[in-house]
Design a protein around this motif. Structure first.
Motif, PDB file in Angstrom:
ATOM      1  N   ASP A  34       0.761  -1.180  -0.023  1.00  0.00           N
ATOM      2  CA  ASP A  34      -0.025   0.026   0.095  1.00  0.00           C
ATOM      3  C   ASP A  34       0.952   1.195   0.142  1.00  0.00           C
ATOM      4  O   ASP A  34       1.927   1.128   0.640  1.00  0.00           O
ATOM      5  N   GLN A  35       0.423   2.434  -0.536  1.00  0.00           N
ATOM      6  CA  GLN A  35       1.199   3.586  -0.795  1.00  0.00           C
ATOM      7  C   GLN A  35       0.371   4.438   0.268  1.00  0.00           C
ATOM      8  O   GLN A  35      -0.891   4.368   0.405  1.00  0.00           O
ATOM      9  N   LEU A  36       1.036   5.379   1.058  1.00  0.00           N
ATOM     10  CA  LEU A  36       0.549   6.267   1.856  1.00  0.00           C
ATOM     11  C   LEU A  36       1.071   7.791   1.825  1.00  0.00           C
ATOM     12  O   LEU A  36       2.158   7.767   1.201  1.00  0.00           O
ATOM     13  N   THR A  37       0.254   8.501   1.793  1.00  0.00           N
ATOM     14  CA  THR A  37       0.597   9.872   1.729  1.00  0.00           C
ATOM     15  C   THR A  37       0.688  10.483   3.184  1.00  0.00           C
ATOM     16  O   THR A  37      -0.467  10.482   3.753  1.00  0.00           O
ATOM     17  N   LEU A  38       1.762  10.706   3.550  1.00  0.00           N
ATOM     18  CA  LEU A  38       2.146  11.254   4.944  1.00  0.00           C
ATOM     19  C   LEU A  38       2.016  12.848   5.031  1.00  0.00           C
ATOM     20  O   LEU A  38       2.475  13.605   4.250  1.00  0.00           O
ATOM     21  N   CYS A  39       1.142  13.159   5.747  1.00  0.00           N
ATOM     22  CA  CYS A  39       0.442  14.479   5.929  1.00  0.00           C
ATOM     23  C   CYS A  39       1.047  15.207   7.299  1.00  0.00           C
ATOM     24  O   CYS A  39       0.880  14.613   8.365  1.00  0.00           O
ATOM     25  N   ARG A  40       0.760  16.668   7.196  1.00  0.00           N
ATOM     26  CA  ARG A  40       0.918  17.177   8.525  1.00  0.00           C
ATOM     27  C   ARG A  40      -0.120  16.913   9.706  1.00  0.00           C
ATOM     28  O   ARG A  40       0.137  16.593  10.644  1.00  0.00           O
ATOM     29  N   LYS A  41      -1.325  17.023   9.039  1.00  0.00           N
ATOM     30  CA  LYS A  41      -2.570  16.810   9.665  1.00  0.00           C
ATOM     31  C   LYS A  41      -3.582  16.489   8.794  1.00  0.00           C
ATOM     32  O   LYS A  41      -3.667  17.081   7.809  1.00  0.00           O
ATOM     33  N   VAL A  42      -4.281  15.318   9.035  1.00  0.00           N
ATOM     34  CA  VAL A  42      -5.191  14.873   8.281  1.00  0.00           C
ATOM     35  C   VAL A  42      -6.800  15.292   8.755  1.00  0.00           C
ATOM     36  O   VAL A  42      -7.484  15.946   8.176  1.00  0.00           O
ATOM     37  N   MET A  43      -7.097  14.684  10.094  1.00  0.00           N
ATOM     38  CA  MET A  43      -8.533  14.897  10.610  1.00  0.00           C
ATOM     39  C   MET A  43      -8.253  16.142  11.837  1.00  0.00           C
ATOM     40  O   MET A  43      -7.322  16.419  12.058  1.00  0.00           O
ATOM     41  N   GLY A  44      -9.596  16.874  11.695  1.00  0.00           N
ATOM     42  CA  GLY A  44      -9.517  17.944  12.735  1.00  0.00           C
ATOM     43  C   GLY A  44      -9.019  19.343  12.168  1.00  0.00           C
ATOM     44  O   GLY A  44      -8.733  20.273  12.913  1.00  0.00           O
ATOM     45  N   ARG A  45      -8.850  19.083  10.730  1.00  0.00           N
ATOM     46  CA  ARG A  45      -8.453  20.690  10.153  1.00  0.00           C
ATOM     47  C   ARG A  45      -9.768  21.524  10.168  1.00  0.00           C
ATOM     48  O   ARG A  45     -10.796  21.005   9.890  1.00  0.00           O
ATOM     49  N   LYS A  46      -9.294  22.862  10.313  1.00  0.00           N
ATOM     50  CA  LYS A  46     -10.413  23.809  10.357  1.00  0.00           C
ATOM     51  C   LYS A  46     -10.860  24.073   9.029  1.00  0.00           C
ATOM     52  O   LYS A  46      -9.998  23.869   8.217  1.00  0.00           O
ATOM     53  N   ALA A  47     -12.114  24.637   8.706  1.00  0.00           N
ATOM     54  CA  ALA A  47     -12.492  24.941   7.381  1.00  0.00           C
ATOM     55  C   ALA A  47     -11.448  25.978   6.755  1.00  0.00           C
ATOM     56  O   ALA A  47     -10.686  26.844   7.348  1.00  0.00           O
ATOM     57  N   GLY A  48     -11.204  25.653   5.500  1.00  0.00           N
ATOM     58  CA  GLY A  48     -10.076  26.246   4.835  1.00  0.00           C
ATOM     59  C   GLY A  48      -8.433  25.803   5.222  1.00  0.00           C
ATOM     60  O   GLY A  48      -7.665  26.335   4.459  1.00  0.00           O
ATOM     61  N   GLU A  49      -8.462  25.116   6.261  1.00  0.00           N
ATOM     62  CA  GLU A  49      -6.898  24.703   6.508  1.00  0.00           C
ATOM     63  C   GLU A  49      -6.520  23.635   5.628  1.00  0.00           C
ATOM     64  O   GLU A  49      -7.173  22.664   5.283  1.00  0.00           O
ATOM     65  N   PRO A  50      -5.217  23.994   4.795  1.00  0.00           N
ATOM     66  CA  PRO A  50      -4.868  23.136   3.670  1.00  0.00           C
ATOM     67  C   PRO A  50      -4.499  21.615   4.291  1.00  0.00           C
ATOM     68  O   PRO A  50      -3.953  21.590   5.310  1.00  0.00           O
ATOM     69  N   LEU A  51      -4.561  20.804   3.301  1.00  0.00           N
ATOM     70  CA  LEU A  51      -3.961  19.437   3.515  1.00  0.00           C
ATOM     71  C   LEU A  51      -2.278  19.560   3.267  1.00  0.00           C
ATOM     72  O   LEU A  51      -2.331  19.694   2.009  1.00  0.00           O
ATOM     73  N   VAL A  52      -1.496  19.530   4.053  1.00  0.00           N
ATOM     74  CA  VAL A  52      -0.319  19.535   3.631  1.00  0.00           C
ATOM     75  C   VAL A  52       0.482  18.371   3.668  1.00  0.00           C
ATOM     76  O   VAL A  52       0.677  17.473   4.414  1.00  0.00           O
TER      77      VAL A  52
END
Length: 123
Positions: A34-52
């Motif tokens: 499986d491939q994963l994209t590691l992100c700064r934060k996935v769940m709990g982002r505020k409206a408009g907060e980007p997926l890094v």
């Protein structure tokens, strides 16, 4: 499409490509390859907060084991070479509700992918 995984507690280690293992509560659906994209934060982002997106990885090994079974070698692979196993277990339990030293966790090992390894773009 790669599954997203938050690495907010270990972002510097991921950016430096020092982290090649993670322990997770759950994640029983993950499979080798499986491939994963590691992100700064996935769940709990505020409206408009980007997926890094930080890195793209491929799972190379998965196992279930008691959290307290972590070895010194895995502390290095987790990105915490300065910690003892007891310190890591205390840190992990303090950041994961309901976790105890004898809790079964999913140990996920990965390799970092390059642009040539994937068809997805990593931002």
């Amino acid at each position: 499409m790669a599954r997203l995984m938050s690495v907010s507690l270990t972002e510097p280690q991921v950016i430096a490509r020092q982290k090649t293992v993670t322990r997770r509560m759950g994640w029983r659906m993950a499979r080798v390859g499986d491939q994963l994209t590691l992100c700064r934060k996935v769940m709990g982002r505020k409206a408009g907060e980007p997926l890094v997106r930080i890195a793209q990885v491929e799972i190379t090994a998965i196992s279930r084991e008691p959290l307290a079974a972590i070895s010194q070698a895995d502390l290095v692979a987790e990105g915490f070479p300065e910690m003892t196993p007891a310190e890591f277990v205390a840190f992990f339990c303090s950041t994961h509700r309901g976790c105890r030293p004898d809790s079964l966790v999913t140990r996920i090992q990965w390799r970092y992918l390059t642009a040539a390894d994937t068809t997805e773009e990593v931002a």
